[in-house]
Design a protein around this motif. Structure first.
Motif, PDB file in Angstrom:
ATOM      1  N   PRO A  21       7.055  -3.776  41.779  1.00  0.00           N
ATOM      2  CA  PRO A  21       7.247  -4.543  43.039  1.00  0.00           C
ATOM      3  C   PRO A  21       7.646  -5.842  42.608  1.00  0.00           C
ATOM      4  O   PRO A  21       8.236  -6.764  43.360  1.00  0.00           O
ATOM      5  CB  PRO A  21       6.372  -4.098  44.069  1.00  0.00           C
ATOM      6  CG  PRO A  21       5.910  -2.868  43.778  1.00  0.00           C
ATOM      7  CD  PRO A  21       5.932  -2.891  42.091  1.00  0.00           C
ATOM      8  N   TYR A  22       6.727  -6.366  42.008  1.00  0.00           N
ATOM      9  CA  TYR A  22       6.507  -7.828  41.817  1.00  0.00           C
ATOM     10  C   TYR A  22       7.363  -8.198  40.425  1.00  0.00           C
ATOM     11  O   TYR A  22       7.654  -9.408  40.328  1.00  0.00           O
ATOM     12  CB  TYR A  22       4.817  -8.153  41.359  1.00  0.00           C
ATOM     13  CG  TYR A  22       4.068  -7.551  42.250  1.00  0.00           C
ATOM     14  CD1 TYR A  22       4.029  -8.255  43.625  1.00  0.00           C
ATOM     15  CD2 TYR A  22       3.333  -6.676  42.104  1.00  0.00           C
ATOM     16  CE1 TYR A  22       3.187  -7.783  44.567  1.00  0.00           C
ATOM     17  CE2 TYR A  22       2.405  -6.173  43.107  1.00  0.00           C
ATOM     18  CZ  TYR A  22       2.471  -6.739  44.366  1.00  0.00           C
ATOM     19  OH  TYR A  22       1.595  -6.162  45.188  1.00  0.00           O
ATOM     20  N   THR A  23       7.568  -7.410  39.443  1.00  0.00           N
ATOM     21  CA  THR A  23       8.449  -7.625  38.331  1.00  0.00           C
ATOM     22  C   THR A  23       9.642  -7.566  38.234  1.00  0.00           C
ATOM     23  O   THR A  23      10.599  -8.132  37.698  1.00  0.00           O
ATOM     24  CB  THR A  23       7.658  -7.043  37.057  1.00  0.00           C
ATOM     25  OG1 THR A  23       7.730  -5.682  37.262  1.00  0.00           O
ATOM     26  CG2 THR A  23       6.185  -7.564  36.675  1.00  0.00           C
ATOM     27  N   LEU A  24      10.243  -6.647  39.060  1.00  0.00           N
ATOM     28  CA  LEU A  24      11.698  -6.206  39.158  1.00  0.00           C
ATOM     29  C   LEU A  24      12.539  -7.448  39.707  1.00  0.00           C
ATOM     30  O   LEU A  24      13.637  -7.337  39.071  1.00  0.00           O
ATOM     31  CB  LEU A  24      11.764  -5.014  39.968  1.00  0.00           C
ATOM     32  CG  LEU A  24      11.622  -3.514  39.478  1.00  0.00           C
ATOM     33  CD1 LEU A  24      11.595  -2.478  40.207  1.00  0.00           C
ATOM     34  CD2 LEU A  24      12.565  -3.282  38.253  1.00  0.00           C
ATOM     35  N   PRO A  25      12.059  -8.192  40.640  1.00  0.00           N
ATOM     36  CA  PRO A  25      12.900  -9.070  41.122  1.00  0.00           C
ATOM     37  C   PRO A  25      13.332 -10.003  39.827  1.00  0.00           C
ATOM     38  O   PRO A  25      14.567 -10.526  39.461  1.00  0.00           O
ATOM     39  CB  PRO A  25      12.409  -9.787  42.241  1.00  0.00           C
ATOM     40  CG  PRO A  25      11.528  -8.707  42.618  1.00  0.00           C
ATOM     41  CD  PRO A  25      11.090  -7.818  41.471  1.00  0.00           C
ATOM     42  N   VAL A  26      12.426 -10.449  39.161  1.00  0.00           N
ATOM     43  CA  VAL A  26      12.463 -11.311  37.954  1.00  0.00           C
ATOM     44  C   VAL A  26      13.513 -10.607  36.719  1.00  0.00           C
ATOM     45  O   VAL A  26      14.386 -11.054  36.169  1.00  0.00           O
ATOM     46  CB  VAL A  26      11.191 -11.590  37.382  1.00  0.00           C
ATOM     47  CG1 VAL A  26      11.338 -12.445  36.196  1.00  0.00           C
ATOM     48  CG2 VAL A  26      10.266 -12.468  38.437  1.00  0.00           C
ATOM     49  N   ILE A  27      13.047  -9.289  36.585  1.00  0.00           N
ATOM     50  CA  ILE A  27      14.018  -8.477  35.810  1.00  0.00           C
ATOM     51  C   ILE A  27      15.286  -8.592  36.182  1.00  0.00           C
ATOM     52  O   ILE A  27      16.325  -8.546  35.274  1.00  0.00           O
ATOM     53  CB  ILE A  27      13.363  -6.952  35.536  1.00  0.00           C
ATOM     54  CG1 ILE A  27      11.925  -7.138  34.841  1.00  0.00           C
ATOM     55  CG2 ILE A  27      14.229  -6.254  34.816  1.00  0.00           C
ATOM     56  CD1 ILE A  27      11.179  -5.731  34.619  1.00  0.00           C
ATOM     57  N   PHE A  28      15.699  -8.049  37.400  1.00  0.00           N
ATOM     58  CA  PHE A  28      17.055  -8.056  37.969  1.00  0.00           C
ATOM     59  C   PHE A  28      17.684  -9.414  37.759  1.00  0.00           C
ATOM     60  O   PHE A  28      18.949  -9.357  37.366  1.00  0.00           O
ATOM     61  CB  PHE A  28      17.088  -7.855  39.469  1.00  0.00           C
ATOM     62  CG  PHE A  28      16.636  -6.490  39.855  1.00  0.00           C
ATOM     63  CD1 PHE A  28      16.797  -5.407  38.918  1.00  0.00           C
ATOM     64  CD2 PHE A  28      16.066  -6.097  40.979  1.00  0.00           C
ATOM     65  CE1 PHE A  28      16.426  -4.052  39.202  1.00  0.00           C
ATOM     66  CE2 PHE A  28      15.765  -4.747  41.410  1.00  0.00           C
ATOM     67  CZ  PHE A  28      15.928  -3.728  40.420  1.00  0.00           C
ATOM     68  N   PHE A  29      17.059 -10.537  37.864  1.00  0.00           N
ATOM     69  CA  PHE A  29      17.551 -11.916  37.867  1.00  0.00           C
ATOM     70  C   PHE A  29      18.014 -12.054  36.245  1.00  0.00           C
ATOM     71  O   PHE A  29      19.308 -12.582  35.937  1.00  0.00           O
ATOM     72  CB  PHE A  29      16.587 -12.997  38.272  1.00  0.00           C
ATOM     73  CG  PHE A  29      17.492 -14.578  38.176  1.00  0.00           C
ATOM     74  CD1 PHE A  29      18.596 -14.522  39.112  1.00  0.00           C
ATOM     75  CD2 PHE A  29      16.764 -15.179  37.337  1.00  0.00           C
ATOM     76  CE1 PHE A  29      18.965 -16.220  38.751  1.00  0.00           C
ATOM     77  CE2 PHE A  29      17.430 -16.345  36.888  1.00  0.00           C
ATOM     78  CZ  PHE A  29      18.568 -17.140  37.721  1.00  0.00           C
TER      79      PHE A  29
ATOM     80  N   GLY B 114      10.988   2.409  46.502  1.00  0.00           N
ATOM     81  CA  GLY B 114      11.246   2.881  47.648  1.00  0.00           C
ATOM     82  C   GLY B 114      12.581   2.454  48.099  1.00  0.00           C
ATOM     83  O   GLY B 114      13.152   1.294  47.727  1.00  0.00           O
ATOM     84  N   LYS B 115      13.341   3.237  49.071  1.00  0.00           N
ATOM     85  CA  LYS B 115      14.657   2.680  49.158  1.00  0.00           C
ATOM     86  C   LYS B 115      14.692   1.243  49.999  1.00  0.00           C
ATOM     87  O   LYS B 115      15.592   0.649  49.443  1.00  0.00           O
ATOM     88  CB  LYS B 115      15.387   4.076  50.367  1.00  0.00           C
ATOM     89  CG  LYS B 115      16.537   3.801  50.386  1.00  0.00           C
ATOM     90  CD  LYS B 115      17.412   5.028  51.478  1.00  0.00           C
ATOM     91  CE  LYS B 115      16.737   6.312  50.938  1.00  0.00           C
ATOM     92  NZ  LYS B 115      17.670   7.261  51.704  1.00  0.00           N
ATOM     93  N   PRO B 116      13.951   1.114  51.133  1.00  0.00           N
ATOM     94  CA  PRO B 116      14.385  -0.154  51.639  1.00  0.00           C
ATOM     95  C   PRO B 116      14.005  -1.383  50.625  1.00  0.00           C
ATOM     96  O   PRO B 116      14.726  -2.291  50.793  1.00  0.00           O
ATOM     97  CB  PRO B 116      12.980  -0.221  52.834  1.00  0.00           C
ATOM     98  CG  PRO B 116      12.900   1.358  52.970  1.00  0.00           C
ATOM     99  CD  PRO B 116      12.932   2.041  51.559  1.00  0.00           C
ATOM    100  N   TYR B 117      12.966  -1.310  49.875  1.00  0.00           N
ATOM    101  CA  TYR B 117      12.814  -2.361  48.887  1.00  0.00           C
ATOM    102  C   TYR B 117      13.767  -2.562  48.059  1.00  0.00           C
ATOM    103  O   TYR B 117      14.423  -3.724  47.817  1.00  0.00           O
ATOM    104  CB  TYR B 117      11.642  -2.069  47.953  1.00  0.00           C
ATOM    105  CG  TYR B 117      11.218  -2.921  46.923  1.00  0.00           C
ATOM    106  CD1 TYR B 117      10.357  -3.943  47.228  1.00  0.00           C
ATOM    107  CD2 TYR B 117      11.912  -2.800  45.672  1.00  0.00           C
ATOM    108  CE1 TYR B 117      10.126  -4.766  46.228  1.00  0.00           C
ATOM    109  CE2 TYR B 117      11.554  -3.633  44.805  1.00  0.00           C
ATOM    110  CZ  TYR B 117      10.729  -4.654  44.980  1.00  0.00           C
ATOM    111  OH  TYR B 117      10.307  -5.735  44.070  1.00  0.00           O
ATOM    112  N   LEU B 118      14.501  -1.605  47.621  1.00  0.00           N
ATOM    113  CA  LEU B 118      15.478  -1.710  46.483  1.00  0.00           C
ATOM    114  C   LEU B 118      16.937  -2.160  47.160  1.00  0.00           C
ATOM    115  O   LEU B 118      17.609  -2.859  46.571  1.00  0.00           O
ATOM    116  CB  LEU B 118      15.900  -0.402  45.624  1.00  0.00           C
ATOM    117  CG  LEU B 118      16.451  -0.478  44.333  1.00  0.00           C
ATOM    118  CD1 LEU B 118      15.538  -1.569  43.522  1.00  0.00           C
ATOM    119  CD2 LEU B 118      16.487   0.716  43.442  1.00  0.00           C
TER     120      LEU B 118
END
Length: 171
Positions: free
Chosen positions: A9-17, A57-61
């Motif tokens: 949950p903490y690393t995915l936004p950075v990975i996505f960017f 989870g679905k809402p997060y993604l």
């Protein structure tokens, strides 16, 4: 059963960017390498979103896909709304599909091809609908969809096994 990774949950936004930026560089590099009037669009971001459905989870993604879609639109298109709308819809379709399909290597590759096709068709549909581009169906298939699928099939073939390990996807 897949064990969820607590740090995602903490690393995915950075990975996505970062993956969004790499997508742009891959697409630009291939366009610069070949002097053909074709649009090779890398969809690594979509690939990472697909694998993230197995961990998050679905809402997060859905929320993060919308936010990264907004960034994508503002960075690459200068038109807000195309990926802002399409990415969350496709993420919802991914969740729906993988509730019914076992994520083997083969089904992941085939699913990714379908999702790339949906994203490409959706982008062109919205661009034409809002009169931001003019294209024919033949031009779209020959100059955009075919090269995009070719590039993304190569990318998923290379990355499916490492990403399955990274996202802890078991058969």
């Amino acid at each position: 059963m897949m064990q969820k990774r607590k740090y995602f949950p903490y690393t995915l936004p950075v990975i996505f960017f970062l993956v969004m930026l790499v997508d742009g560089h891959i697409s630009s590099s291939i366009l610069g390498l070949f002097s053909v009037p074709m649009d090779f669009t890398s969809n690594l971001l979509l690939m990472f979103l697909m694998f993230a459905t197995f961990q998050m989870g679905k809402p997060y993604l859905v929320i993060w896909s919308g936010l990264i879609g907004l960034l994508y639109d503002s960075y690459f298109y200068n038109v807000i709304g195309i990926n802002l709308v399409l990415l969350p819809i496709i993420v919802l379709l991914m969740y729906g599909l993988f509730e019914h399909v076992i994520p083997s290597t083969f089904t992941i590759i085939l699913s990714f091809i379908v999702f790339v096709t949906l994203l490409s068709v959706g982008r062109v549909f919205l661009l034409v609908l809002f009169k931001l581009t003019e294209t024919t169906i033949l031009d779209f298939f020959a100059r955009t969809l075919a090269p995009t699928l070719l590039l993304n099939i190569l990318l998923i073939a290379i990355l499916v096994v490492p990403l399955k390990k990274m996202f802890n996807v078991k058969k």
